[in-house]
Motif scaffolding. Sequence first.
Motif, PDB file in Angstrom:
ATOM      1  N   GLU A  41       0.867  -1.194   0.000  1.00  0.00           N
ATOM      2  CA  GLU A  41       0.000   0.000   0.000  1.00  0.00           C
ATOM      3  C   GLU A  41       0.892   1.229   0.000  1.00  0.00           C
ATOM      4  O   GLU A  41       1.019   1.929   0.994  1.00  0.00           O
ATOM      5  CB  GLU A  41      -0.938   0.003   1.218  1.00  0.00           C
ATOM      6  CG  GLU A  41      -2.003   1.107   1.143  1.00  0.00           C
ATOM      7  CD  GLU A  41      -2.646   1.420   2.483  1.00  0.00           C
ATOM      8  OE1 GLU A  41      -3.247   0.513   3.075  1.00  0.00           O
ATOM      9  OE2 GLU A  41      -2.537   2.583   2.930  1.00  0.00           O
ATOM     10  N   HIS A 203      -9.056   2.083  -0.396  1.00  0.00           N
ATOM     11  CA  HIS A 203      -8.245   2.907   0.509  1.00  0.00           C
ATOM     12  C   HIS A 203      -9.104   4.031   1.077  1.00  0.00           C
ATOM     13  O   HIS A 203      -9.887   4.631   0.351  1.00  0.00           O
ATOM     14  CB  HIS A 203      -7.042   3.481  -0.259  1.00  0.00           C
ATOM     15  CG  HIS A 203      -6.068   4.181   0.625  1.00  0.00           C
ATOM     16  ND1 HIS A 203      -6.282   5.452   1.113  1.00  0.00           N
ATOM     17  CD2 HIS A 203      -4.883   3.785   1.140  1.00  0.00           C
ATOM     18  CE1 HIS A 203      -5.261   5.805   1.887  1.00  0.00           C
ATOM     19  NE2 HIS A 203      -4.400   4.815   1.919  1.00  0.00           N
ATOM     20  N   HIS A 256      -4.481  -1.164   6.998  1.00  0.00           N
ATOM     21  CA  HIS A 256      -4.549  -0.706   8.389  1.00  0.00           C
ATOM     22  C   HIS A 256      -5.074  -1.787   9.327  1.00  0.00           C
ATOM     23  O   HIS A 256      -5.897  -1.526  10.190  1.00  0.00           O
ATOM     24  CB  HIS A 256      -5.367   0.597   8.461  1.00  0.00           C
ATOM     25  CG  HIS A 256      -4.940   1.580   7.388  1.00  0.00           C
ATOM     26  ND1 HIS A 256      -5.677   1.841   6.257  1.00  0.00           N
ATOM     27  CD2 HIS A 256      -3.799   2.274   7.232  1.00  0.00           C
ATOM     28  CE1 HIS A 256      -5.018   2.679   5.468  1.00  0.00           C
ATOM     29  NE2 HIS A 256      -3.869   2.959   6.033  1.00  0.00           N
ATOM     30  N   ASP A 327       2.758   1.908   3.878  1.00  0.00           N
ATOM     31  CA  ASP A 327       2.019   3.167   3.742  1.00  0.00           C
ATOM     32  C   ASP A 327       2.997   4.324   3.524  1.00  0.00           C
ATOM     33  O   ASP A 327       2.803   5.430   4.018  1.00  0.00           O
ATOM     34  CB  ASP A 327       1.103   3.429   4.956  1.00  0.00           C
ATOM     35  CG  ASP A 327      -0.155   4.213   4.572  1.00  0.00           C
ATOM     36  OD1 ASP A 327      -0.260   4.631   3.403  1.00  0.00           O
ATOM     37  OD2 ASP A 327      -1.015   4.416   5.442  1.00  0.00           O
TER      38      ASP A 327
HETATM   39 MN    MN Z   1      -2.333   4.578   2.740  1.00  0.00          MN
END
Ligand code: MN
Length: 367
Positions: A41, A203, A256, A327
């Motif tokens: 991601e 997302h 997440h 991320d």
């Molecule tokens: Mn992200």
Amino acid sequence: MTMDRRDFLTASSALGAAAAATTGARAQPRRRTSWRRIAVEEAFWTPAVAEAQRALGLSSSRSLDFKTTRGTCDPRTPLYRGLTDFDERLRVMDRDGVAMHLLSLTTPGVQMFDPETGTAMAHISNDHLADVIARHPTRFAGLGCIAPQSPKEAVKEMERSIRQLNLSGFIINSHTDGEFLDAPKYWPILEAAEGLDRPIYLHPRSPPDSMLEPFDDYGFHNARWGFQAEISTHIMRMHAGKVFDRFPKLTIVIGHMGEGLFGNLWRIDHMSDAGRKRRTDPRSPDLTLSEVLKRNFYITTSGVEHAPLMRFVMDQFGVDRMMWAIDYPYEDSARATAFMNQVDIPDAHKAQLFHLNAERIFRLPTV
Ligand code: MN
């Protein structure tokens, strides 16, 4: 003297080795430290899209997304550099031993433009992405972005992304102008993803105007709370809207460590079931949310470095359906890598999270 967990592990393995030496048994092999690491991601901007997004933000006062993107769209900020400078990104990857980033256009992607502009920007951005990948085919793969605000054109861009640009799936930055993917007008997009047999990475974004006021005054419209609230609502709407009854082979990736859903799963299932039994909700989906998550979803670790939660999600959901993500550049690459290097899970599971699952799910080159 206090001892942190790592000291304790070091000390106990030293004791173990000493004990093994005295009994003549062979010492336990050291934990593996070298991995093929694929992070799935990882955000980027296409400069032309960032510029258009910035111009849109300056000309409008409407949405909180402009607050969250003000920094990322400004070429003077370190974040903008992190999102656009691929040489710098490669240096960070080399430093941390990361083999590959699966790139996706950063939130809110092209989803705030009018349909024509959004469609054109998706095309430009996907060409840019394919170009970056072509220059570094062993280091980058990517997800095609689309403009759901024009579903018909979005489907064409999805087909082009896979068949011509050889991308690995799709990124949708959650709601589009306050609408979610349970709305039937977006179903051609879901049908195309299912037909092309590629995942959609869903997302988060800041909550839409219809739900943002209670988030705005304390400023937690962002990843502190707004993102989780927005995307978990999106997933609840897709489930309640029977999207997964209609598209049983659709695959959705969420980041997440599950977007906060896991602490609530038992109760969501319980209350939906109660509704079904009392016939208060005749439109109930065929499967519970738990069943849908285990059949249609994959979960990444992006931005959550919390070992107890990781173990809980692995236990509830299965290690086959989890992947590692950093991320980048929003989160620190070195810290995210160190977390996965050190987390106390079996090496076989670590291999699945670091690369095996990503290679399978996104059909990435295995080297
Ligand atoms: Mn992200």
